[in-house]
Design an enzyme around this catalytic site. Sequence first.
Site, PDB file in Angstrom:
ATOM      1  N   TRP A   1       0.830  -1.208   0.000  1.00 23.59           N
ATOM      2  CA  TRP A   1       0.000   0.000   0.000  1.00 23.59           C
ATOM      3  C   TRP A   1       0.859   1.251   0.000  1.00 23.59           C
ATOM      4  O   TRP A   1       0.402   2.321  -0.348  1.00 23.59           O
ATOM      5  CB  TRP A   1      -0.954   0.013   1.198  1.00 23.59           C
TER       6      TRP A   1
ATOM      7  N   SER B   1     -12.295  13.250  -1.442  1.00 23.24           N
ATOM      8  CA  SER B   1     -13.317  12.922  -0.453  1.00 23.24           C
ATOM      9  C   SER B   1     -12.864  13.314   0.949  1.00 23.24           C
ATOM     10  O   SER B   1     -13.612  13.944   1.713  1.00 23.24           O
ATOM     11  CB  SER B   1     -13.626  11.425  -0.513  1.00 23.24           C
TER      12      SER B   1
ATOM     13  N   ARG C   1       7.654  -9.781   6.384  1.00 29.91           N
ATOM     14  CA  ARG C   1       6.260  -9.536   5.998  1.00 29.91           C
ATOM     15  C   ARG C   1       6.139  -9.607   4.478  1.00 29.91           C
ATOM     16  O   ARG C   1       7.143  -9.666   3.775  1.00 29.91           O
ATOM     17  CB  ARG C   1       5.812  -8.171   6.516  1.00 29.91           C
TER      18      ARG C   1
END
Lengths: 548, 289
Positions: free
Chosen positions: A142, A169, A450
């Site tokens: 991400w 937004s 990870r």
Amino acid sequence: MSHAATHDEHHDHGPEAGIMRWIKTTNHKDLGTLYLWFSMIMFFIGGLMSLVIRAELFEPGLQFVQPEFFNQMTTMHALVMIFGGVMPAFVGLANWMIPMMVGCSDLALPRVNNWGFWILPFAFGLLLSTLFMDGGAPAAGWTMYPPLVLQTGDAFPFLIFAIHLMGISSITGAINVIVTILNMRAPQMTLLKMPLFVWSWLITAYLLLAVMPVLAGAVTMLLTDKYFGTSFFTAAGGGDPVMFQHIFWFFGHPEVYILILPAFGIVSTIIPTFARKRLFGYDSMVYAMASIAFLSFIVWAHHMFTVGMPLAAELFFMFATMLIAVPTGVKVFNWIATMWRGSMTFETPMLFALGFVFLFTIGGFSGLMLAIAPVDFQYHDSYFVVAHFHYVLVPGAVFSIIAAIYYWIPKWTGHMYNERLGQIHFWLSAIFINVTFFPQHFAGLAGMPRRIPDYATQFTDWNVISSVGAFVYFVVQFVWAYNMIVNCIMKKGEPATSRVWEGAHGLEWTVPSPAPYHTFEEPPVLDESEVQGAHADEHQHEVQGKPA
Amino acid sequence: MASQSGSYFVPAPTAWPFYLTVGLAVMLYGVAEYLNGNGVGSAPIVIGAAIAIYFIFVWYRGIIQESESGKYSAQVDRTYRWGMSWFIFSEVMFFAAFFGALFYARALSLEWLSGSGDGVLTNAYLWAGFEKEWPSNGPAAMGGDFEIIPPWGVPFLNTLILLTSGVTLTFAHHGLREGAPRGRVVAWMWATVALGCIFLFFQAEEYVLAYQELNLTLESGIYGSTFFMLTGFHGMHVTLGTLMLLIITLRLMKGHFKPDSHFGFEGVAWYWHFVDVVWLGLFVFVYIL
């Protein structure tokens, strides 16, 4: 004076019927509901992605998915949960509660509010559609680090534009919240009489306005680097891939406080209610949040200790980061002091709030460990990091959202949830969230990296436990969904009183349950007994500790 | 400060924002497919942009009608003031990202690529012999040799033009506040719009010059990247600002705005001054230094 005359001619006291009600609504309660439903759908989708991850990691070796798809899942899980789950949930709560808490009729810019919500389904439509494209969804994490992210296939521009839309937004939502708080408060509600949830959102909105444009800039540079030949992140042209990390984390670190400050506000609201005492150290809570917000701008590079920075930078960012433990500690001790000698009861919202205090603090401590640059060289990009940020985000941010919904849904729907199911939901959630994430500390400290679909066999035991925990935790959430939908939304539960909780204070508890479609068209008179802060009883100290 | 009683304007339900979003999403879908070379053509871009622009127009027309029919109280006025201030703050932060990239590249990336500090090995193994310079298109000389636009020619002229436009705009504002004849206020506004257009014309000329004569392009390494992205986004903001100036000029001619109530005008003026200040930053850090 004639109040009715100043309202718009279409202004009425009930919503119109059908789907157009939701498309056209400018009502803060409708939009709060839409935000919360959207967020729950995203939590479900993001949760399914996490189950793909945990299923694959149940055993070493490749079982179910290809590594490429696994990376898509980790990337999309994060984007969906952060931008689609947690942030819209907090905005939904802000929509519902801030006008009722400060005593005004609606948010300051209701049409902009509608726009802010309706951008989200389109943004996530663009983002999720990439799962079905050539090359699949974005898979570079991400954080979108170049040069890896520039290898994304057809999904790439969709990822960038989805983030641009989410940014619009967030910015419109943040402007709305700030302006509402600064301009729409009931006459007697001075800044230091505001509920802490309102304070937390004021500071969060400021952070959003400061950093979402920076993210927009960073991803725009990625876009031009990929398609228009710029060299922002290319060393051959004089740029630097590390520069992206600096710009991204200048957004990214305030972003993690965007994800937790509203949670602080929620917990600071719930604990005094069920301890039946005023919040301890109201002013220091405000100053602590403001300090955290300030510090969040000067700690970003602790996400990049291993990238190769000058020693001075390592030291500065290490010490600045550890400094955050001070205001955070102030908050945790204040919550505990609020409970000290209180008349405590343990309804479900209180249980989740207490779970938050305890488990968020674990996440805070592992954060302190990660802040120490020399040991971070060992922890970096390991499962220890995954454990850390899931402790602050799931039993942190998500528990606070769950607590807030239990706490306020009787006000929204007029019906109580089933307390027994709520208790079951809490205990199973609290147990299995730890089963899921606690073993990841050990796997990480032992060296498991990870974002990897396969791992060395010595990590198997911890991963099995973690996967079992994740599946049970996911299933347990349906107990909550059932409780909310059947008892509150379908109104099978007991009718709620307007006060709902005997220890609750605040303007939102002075209106009927369910709250009328339009509340506070006339600014209410603020009774001092509804004020959360110490400023209410500067002249009546005896109130401290008195059951309401 | 928050004491207006019961008179806050609550708008009726409306689908404008929804349709605006539909337009934006269709347009972005089109751009994404264009970038991917998937051959969906320009139709989604054109249709999406048309929908979005139409609903922006409809939305603003609605706001202007509400304002002119006296629905906005002093409290609503404060909402718009706060809202515009915070919007401009977010715009400042957007530019800050690109200025940050410029400073980082100049102070750190090029420094390290040329071997200072921890960059010794990077320089020795990857870019042996590269020495820091500015302007730079990097150790691989991306885009080939190029020349920069000299600051004291047209860019300096453009600085004077933008500063002058700030002055003419302020004259118009003072005229409006003091109830000067409408014709005079409108004349100052047309002067401001004209200056905005002249600035844009010169800026376009400079781009043509850069691409055709100087070989300075987006692909000219970090200098070309920061130069065109900073001046380009600034130019887009000037374009938008000029459009906003034009709209309030037309509104003035229709007799909108009162000496004591004209936030539509002031909001545009704030925005124009913001664009002006960004230019000063650009002139100093991109052109001169």
